[in-house]
Design a protein around this motif. Structure first.
Motif, PDB file in Angstrom:
ATOM      1  N   HIS A 144       0.812  -1.212   0.000  1.00  0.00           N
ATOM      2  CA  HIS A 144       0.000   0.000   0.000  1.00  0.00           C
ATOM      3  C   HIS A 144       0.854   1.274   0.000  1.00  0.00           C
ATOM      4  O   HIS A 144       1.672   1.486   0.912  1.00  0.00           O
ATOM      5  N   ASN A 145       0.665   2.083  -1.043  1.00  0.00           N
ATOM      6  CA  ASN A 145       1.327   3.391  -1.198  1.00  0.00           C
ATOM      7  C   ASN A 145       2.852   3.316  -1.187  1.00  0.00           C
ATOM      8  O   ASN A 145       3.522   4.330  -0.958  1.00  0.00           O
ATOM      9  N   ASP A 146       3.423   2.149  -1.440  1.00  0.00           N
ATOM     10  CA  ASP A 146       4.883   1.968  -1.420  1.00  0.00           C
ATOM     11  C   ASP A 146       5.411   2.086  -2.849  1.00  0.00           C
ATOM     12  O   ASP A 146       5.413   1.117  -3.614  1.00  0.00           O
ATOM     13  N   LEU A 147       5.881   3.279  -3.209  1.00  0.00           N
ATOM     14  CA  LEU A 147       6.331   3.520  -4.574  1.00  0.00           C
ATOM     15  C   LEU A 147       7.673   2.862  -4.860  1.00  0.00           C
ATOM     16  O   LEU A 147       7.963   2.537  -6.028  1.00  0.00           O
ATOM     17  N   GLU A 148       8.478   2.647  -3.837  1.00  0.00           N
ATOM     18  CA  GLU A 148       9.742   1.931  -4.043  1.00  0.00           C
ATOM     19  C   GLU A 148       9.468   0.474  -4.424  1.00  0.00           C
ATOM     20  O   GLU A 148      10.116  -0.074  -5.328  1.00  0.00           O
ATOM     21  N   ALA A 149       8.511  -0.138  -3.748  1.00  0.00           N
ATOM     22  CA  ALA A 149       8.135  -1.513  -4.081  1.00  0.00           C
ATOM     23  C   ALA A 149       7.560  -1.583  -5.492  1.00  0.00           C
ATOM     24  O   ALA A 149       7.849  -2.515  -6.252  1.00  0.00           O
ATOM     25  N   LEU A 150       6.769  -0.586  -5.860  1.00  0.00           N
ATOM     26  CA  LEU A 150       6.206  -0.535  -7.210  1.00  0.00           C
ATOM     27  C   LEU A 150       7.316  -0.384  -8.247  1.00  0.00           C
ATOM     28  O   LEU A 150       7.314  -1.064  -9.286  1.00  0.00           O
ATOM     29  N   ASP A 151       8.260   0.495  -7.977  1.00  0.00           N
ATOM     30  CA  ASP A 151       9.394   0.717  -8.886  1.00  0.00           C
ATOM     31  C   ASP A 151      10.130  -0.597  -9.154  1.00  0.00           C
ATOM     32  O   ASP A 151      10.434  -0.942 -10.305  1.00  0.00           O
ATOM     33  N   GLN A 152      10.399  -1.346  -8.107  1.00  0.00           N
ATOM     34  CA  GLN A 152      11.117  -2.614  -8.258  1.00  0.00           C
ATOM     35  C   GLN A 152      10.290  -3.632  -9.051  1.00  0.00           C
ATOM     36  O   GLN A 152      10.821  -4.381  -9.878  1.00  0.00           O
ATOM     37  N   LEU A 153       8.981  -3.647  -8.818  1.00  0.00           N
ATOM     38  CA  LEU A 153       8.104  -4.554  -9.557  1.00  0.00           C
ATOM     39  C   LEU A 153       8.128  -4.242 -11.054  1.00  0.00           C
ATOM     40  O   LEU A 153       8.226  -5.142 -11.896  1.00  0.00           O
ATOM     41  N   ILE A 154       8.035  -2.975 -11.372  1.00  0.00           N
ATOM     42  CA  ILE A 154       8.025  -2.574 -12.786  1.00  0.00           C
ATOM     43  C   ILE A 154       9.350  -2.927 -13.448  1.00  0.00           C
ATOM     44  O   ILE A 154       9.372  -3.495 -14.553  1.00  0.00           O
ATOM     45  N   LEU A 155      10.455  -2.630 -12.781  1.00  0.00           N
ATOM     46  CA  LEU A 155      11.770  -2.925 -13.347  1.00  0.00           C
ATOM     47  C   LEU A 155      11.960  -4.425 -13.550  1.00  0.00           C
ATOM     48  O   LEU A 155      12.571  -4.858 -14.529  1.00  0.00           O
ATOM     49  N   ARG A 156      11.418  -5.221 -12.629  1.00  0.00           N
ATOM     50  CA  ARG A 156      11.561  -6.668 -12.710  1.00  0.00           C
ATOM     51  C   ARG A 156      10.860  -7.228 -13.950  1.00  0.00           C
ATOM     52  O   ARG A 156      11.258  -8.247 -14.498  1.00  0.00           O
ATOM     53  N   HIS A 157       9.795  -6.562 -14.393  1.00  0.00           N
ATOM     54  CA  HIS A 157       9.014  -7.061 -15.525  1.00  0.00           C
ATOM     55  C   HIS A 157       9.246  -6.258 -16.809  1.00  0.00           C
ATOM     56  O   HIS A 157       8.698  -6.608 -17.853  1.00  0.00           O
ATOM     57  N   ASP A 184       1.421   9.358  -2.933  1.00  0.00           N
ATOM     58  CA  ASP A 184       2.103  10.552  -3.435  1.00  0.00           C
ATOM     59  C   ASP A 184       1.917  10.559  -4.945  1.00  0.00           C
ATOM     60  O   ASP A 184       2.681   9.959  -5.692  1.00  0.00           O
ATOM     61  N   LEU A 185       0.869  11.243  -5.398  1.00  0.00           N
ATOM     62  CA  LEU A 185       0.470  11.164  -6.796  1.00  0.00           C
ATOM     63  C   LEU A 185       1.466  11.837  -7.734  1.00  0.00           C
ATOM     64  O   LEU A 185       1.617  11.413  -8.889  1.00  0.00           O
ATOM     65  N   LYS A 186       2.155  12.854  -7.257  1.00  0.00           N
ATOM     66  CA  LYS A 186       3.173  13.503  -8.104  1.00  0.00           C
ATOM     67  C   LYS A 186       4.339  12.560  -8.356  1.00  0.00           C
ATOM     68  O   LYS A 186       4.802  12.413  -9.495  1.00  0.00           O
ATOM     69  N   LYS A 187       4.820  11.911  -7.312  1.00  0.00           N
ATOM     70  CA  LYS A 187       5.913  10.951  -7.477  1.00  0.00           C
ATOM     71  C   LYS A 187       5.465   9.748  -8.302  1.00  0.00           C
ATOM     72  O   LYS A 187       6.215   9.238  -9.134  1.00  0.00           O
ATOM     73  N   LEU A 188       4.242   9.306  -8.064  1.00  0.00           N
ATOM     74  CA  LEU A 188       3.716   8.156  -8.797  1.00  0.00           C
ATOM     75  C   LEU A 188       3.625   8.454 -10.292  1.00  0.00           C
ATOM     76  O   LEU A 188       4.039   7.643 -11.130  1.00  0.00           O
ATOM     77  N   SER A 189       3.091   9.627 -10.633  1.00  0.00           N
ATOM     78  CA  SER A 189       2.953   9.968 -12.055  1.00  0.00           C
ATOM     79  C   SER A 189       4.318  10.133 -12.715  1.00  0.00           C
ATOM     80  O   SER A 189       4.506   9.733 -13.873  1.00  0.00           O
ATOM     81  N   ALA A 190       5.299  10.687 -11.981  1.00  0.00           N
ATOM     82  CA  ALA A 190       6.652  10.826 -12.522  1.00  0.00           C
ATOM     83  C   ALA A 190       7.286   9.459 -12.752  1.00  0.00           C
ATOM     84  O   ALA A 190       7.958   9.228 -13.766  1.00  0.00           O
ATOM     85  N   LEU A 191       7.054   8.539 -11.812  1.00  0.00           N
ATOM     86  CA  LEU A 191       7.585   7.181 -11.946  1.00  0.00           C
ATOM     87  C   LEU A 191       6.975   6.489 -13.163  1.00  0.00           C
ATOM     88  O   LEU A 191       7.690   5.856 -13.958  1.00  0.00           O
ATOM     89  N   CYS A 192       5.672   6.595 -13.325  1.00  0.00           N
ATOM     90  CA  CYS A 192       4.999   5.943 -14.452  1.00  0.00           C
ATOM     91  C   CYS A 192       5.444   6.542 -15.781  1.00  0.00           C
ATOM     92  O   CYS A 192       5.586   5.822 -16.780  1.00  0.00           O
ATOM     93  N   LYS A 193       5.658   7.842 -15.799  1.00  0.00           N
ATOM     94  CA  LYS A 193       6.127   8.495 -17.026  1.00  0.00           C
ATOM     95  C   LYS A 193       7.533   8.026 -17.381  1.00  0.00           C
ATOM     96  O   LYS A 193       7.833   7.718 -18.543  1.00  0.00           O
ATOM     97  N   LYS A 194       8.404   7.940 -16.374  1.00  0.00           N
ATOM     98  CA  LYS A 194       9.792   7.519 -16.595  1.00  0.00           C
ATOM     99  C   LYS A 194       9.864   6.089 -17.114  1.00  0.00           C
ATOM    100  O   LYS A 194      10.675   5.780 -17.992  1.00  0.00           O
ATOM    101  N   LEU A 195       8.997   5.227 -16.589  1.00  0.00           N
ATOM    102  CA  LEU A 195       9.043   3.812 -16.946  1.00  0.00           C
ATOM    103  C   LEU A 195       8.031   3.434 -18.037  1.00  0.00           C
ATOM    104  O   LEU A 195       7.834   2.262 -18.305  1.00  0.00           O
ATOM    105  N   ASN A 196       7.404   4.459 -18.619  1.00  0.00           N
ATOM    106  CA  ASN A 196       6.522   4.255 -19.774  1.00  0.00           C
ATOM    107  C   ASN A 196       5.374   3.289 -19.476  1.00  0.00           C
ATOM    108  O   ASN A 196       5.123   2.329 -20.209  1.00  0.00           O
TER     109      ASN A 196
END
Length: 383
Positions: A144-157, A184-196
């Motif tokens: 829940h709301n863990d953007l670091e965990a999300l980042d790692q998940l996206i990179l893994r796939h 943190d919607l600003k960080k989340l949107s930046a992360l999604c944009k960076k990782l397409n």
């Protein structure tokens, strides 16, 4: 007549044993701390009268839609309201669904394809999860709301997705219905944009609460261009019924062609759409939002005054949750509050994980400071 199936009876008995059996109760006439009617729009007589006057003024005297929108139910009000929604929410298009549940099920069962990947917050609403379960895409929840965990998940796939030209969808809520908190919607949107990746946000509990005119948290943060799809609902702060998915014109066309919960259901009646129209006019004309946010601040200060801060989840929204572990205990406290005239509902397992049961306080523009102070003082005596 056959007896009731044994397996089903066993599941009902298990609910009774765990004090978790759901039952329908008559509407409460206690002081409202449970409904999603944050701005009081559901009982607003001006909205009711304006909806009626709009229909009669346009000579629309029709009780039902008569069929699905693709058959006979796409009456002229739909294009009017969808245009208003697009302009108000700064979106290229809007497509109305019969409910937030229908919209989420219709989107997630149709849009992510086989080979695609969905990452969703572990606290995502049941309608999101049900829609995902109907999809052919692979799905993984993140903490829940863990953007670091999300980042790692996206990179893994990401390598697999690149090789197969598949898409990644990231799904969360701007305000969570069971906790009242936000990512943190600003960080989340930046992360999604960076990782397409394609970002999908459920704004059900943010519409009418956040933004200068209640546009929602995404527009409040100027992120509408960073989000692939936004779900908005009208059954909460807007005080009526229905939902819409906001996105680009291609998404609208795709949903019209492939979203089964849109295609195979009778359309909303004209009166439902006229009420949405009237409620959106009230959003721009009335300032119930200011009173709501004053009450939110007063409630948060009352939590501190009564030394309850360790039991409450941090929230800046209209939803505030007091954690009281155990179905028996949380139901007991809820019943005591209701006996004293305050409608505060318990949220039980298995709706939420065992040990995370809570009392859910929904705040409204029409709650008085006296009522807020009294309910928190009572809560302090019982917990």
């Amino acid at each position: 007549m056959k007896n009731f199936p044994n397996k089903l009876q066993h599941k009902l008995d298990e609910r009774k044993t765990n004090n978790a059996l759901r039952v329908l109760k008559n509407q409460s006439y206690c002081i409202d701390f449970s409904s999603n009617d944050y701005l009081g729009f559901s009982k607003n007589e001006t909205i009711f009268d304006n909806a009626h006057n709009y229909l009669t003024g346009h000579k629309i005297k029709q009780n039902g839609a008569t069929g699905s929108r693709l058959l006979s139910g796409n009456h002229p009000l739909y294009s009017v309201i969808e245009s208003i929604l697009s302009d108000f929410h700064k979106s290229e298009s809007a497509l109305i669904f019969n409910s937030g549940y229908n919209a989420n099920v219709g989107f997630f069962s149709a849009v992510p394809q086989r080979g695609d990947v969905i990452f969703y917050d572990e606290y995502s609403h049941a309608s999101i999860r049900d829609g995902i379960s109907m999809s052919n895409a692979k799905a993984y929840k993140f903490t829940h709301n863990d953007l670091e965990a999300l980042d790692q998940l996206i990179l893994r796939h990401s390598k697999l997705v690149t090789e197969t030209q598949s898409s990644i969808y990231v799904v969360t809520e701007s305000v969570f219905s069971m906790d009242g908190d936000s990512p943190d919607l600003k960080k989340l949107s930046a992360l999604c944009k960076k990782l397409n990746t394609f970002l999908v946000i459920d704004e059900a509990h943010a519409i009418g609460v956040f933004g200068n005119q209640g546009e929602g948290l995404i527009q409040h943060l100027n992120l509408e261009q960073e989000v692939f799809a936004r779900l908005i609902t009208f059954g909460k702060a807007i005080g009526c019924h229905g939902a819409a998915i906001l996105g680009n014109e291609q998404l609208r066309q795709y949903l019209i062609n492939f979203s089964r919960s849109f295609i195979y259901t009778t359309a909303l009646p004209p009166h439902a759409l006229a009420t949405i129209h009237s409620a959106y006019e009230a959003l721009t004309a009335l300032d119930e939002k200011q009173k709501l946010h004053q009450n939110i601040l007063f409630f948060k200060n009352g939590i501190l005054k009564n030394k309850l801060q360790d039991m409450f989840i941090e929230s800046h929204s209209a939803i505030h949750c007091c954690i009281v572990s155990g179905n028996d205990k949380v139901k007991f406290i809820s019943e005591k509050l209701q006996e004293n005239g305050f409608d505060v509902k318990p949220i039980l397992s298995p709706t939420i994980p065992k040990g995370h049961e809570r009392l859910r306080f929904c705040l409204h523009s029409y709650n008085s400071e006296k009522e807020i102070a009294q309910v928190l003082e009572l809560l302090a005596t019982f917990v």
